[in-house]
Write a protein that holds these residues in place. Structure first.
Motif, short mmCIF file in Angstrom:
data_model
loop_
_atom_site.label_atom_id
_atom_site.label_comp_id
_atom_site.label_asym_id
_atom_site.label_seq_id
_atom_site.Cartn_x
_atom_site.Cartn_y
_atom_site.Cartn_z
N LEU A 111 106.71 49.03 -26.34
CA LEU A 111 106.64 48.59 -24.95
C LEU A 111 105.32 47.90 -24.62
N HIS A 112 104.42 47.77 -25.59
CA HIS A 112 103.09 47.25 -25.26
C HIS A 112 103.12 45.82 -24.74
N GLY A 113 104.08 45.01 -25.24
CA GLY A 113 104.19 43.64 -24.74
C GLY A 113 104.68 43.60 -23.30
N ARG A 114 105.70 44.38 -23.01
CA ARG A 114 106.21 44.45 -21.65
C ARG A 114 105.14 44.96 -20.70
N ALA A 115 104.40 45.97 -21.13
CA ALA A 115 103.34 46.52 -20.29
C ALA A 115 102.26 45.47 -20.02
N ALA A 116 101.90 44.71 -21.04
CA ALA A 116 100.88 43.67 -20.87
C ALA A 116 101.34 42.62 -19.86
N ALA A 117 102.63 42.25 -19.93
CA ALA A 117 103.17 41.27 -18.99
C ALA A 117 103.12 41.81 -17.56
N VAL A 118 103.41 43.10 -17.39
CA VAL A 118 103.34 43.72 -16.07
C VAL A 118 101.92 43.65 -15.51
N LEU A 119 100.93 43.95 -16.36
CA LEU A 119 99.54 43.92 -15.90
C LEU A 119 99.10 42.50 -15.56
N LEU A 120 99.56 41.52 -16.34
CA LEU A 120 99.22 40.14 -16.02
C LEU A 120 99.73 39.77 -14.63
#
Length: 222
Positions: A111-120
């Protein structure tokens, strides 16, 4: 010029004249903030990988006529959540409104990619869907990727810190069309997974089918 991009090892003949990000780019302040955040939250090894991915994506954007600032931002941010706990990843990723798959529940690190997109989106007010998707789905790829998604996916796999990635191999790849480069990169990743008797991600297989379809269409049109 954004000299931070050029401070690291000059491994692909990146120079200020050809590969700068203009001070006029509206993404420059965000890039600086995200890069500073990545350096503060990631281990040195993970941060250096992220910088190499960003630099590789930047060069590829120049080669394939995509805004290099978008490529650099996606590259420097793609792993910013990589070292969070499973609980943190689940909490952040779920905020994108998409369901969490059984595989992601079993391996929350995915999920780290999805999480990074959310933070962006939440912390840096990035609403560029193609950029956010390129970060969210960089691990396995996605059949709906445009050029930026293909660049970020490939840059993550072929940055020169990766094992067996040589200058000669990069020269070979960069002589190809973006679809052919991405297809070769994806096939190498799938071969790596097969050799370890691990299941292939359906997303990657769908991505490969779409690339093959697009390559055939290009051949017919030419």
């Amino acid at each position: 010029k954004f000299i931070v991009i050029l401070e690291k090892e000059n491994y692909m003949d990146i120079n200020e004249t050809e590969y700068d990000i203009s001070l006029n780019s509206p993404l420059l302040p965000v890039i600086k903030r995200v890069q500073k955040a990545a350096e503060s939250v990631l281990s040195a090894k993970r941060y250096e990988h992220s910088v190499r991915v960003a630099q590789t994506a930047l060069k590829m954007c120049v080669l394939y006529k995509v805004d290099p600032a978008r490529g650099y931002l996606a590259g420097i941010s793609h792993d910013i959540c990589k070292e969070l706990s499973s609980v943190q990843l689940m909490d952040i990723a779920c905020r994108d409104g998409n369901p969490v798959s059984a595989v992601e529940k079993e391996r929350p690190s995915l999920l780290h990619g999805r999480a990074a997109a959310v933070l962006l989106k939440e912390d840096y007010e990035i609403y560029d869907k193609e950029l956010l998707d390129s970060v969210a789905f960089h691990t396995f790829g996605h059949k709906k990727f445009g050029d930026l998604g293909k660049i970020v996916y490939s840059a993550d796999k072929i940055e020169p810190g990766r094992e067996n990635i040589t200058a000669e191999y990069l020269e070979h790849l960069f002589s190809m069309s973006l679809n052919l480069l991405t297809k070769e990169t994806l096939e190498n990743c799938l071969d790596f997974v097969r050799k370890r008797n691990r299941p292939l991600a359906p997303e990657s297989l769908d991505f490969l089918k779409k690339l093959e379809k697009d390559i055939k269409k290009t051949k017919r049109d030419n």
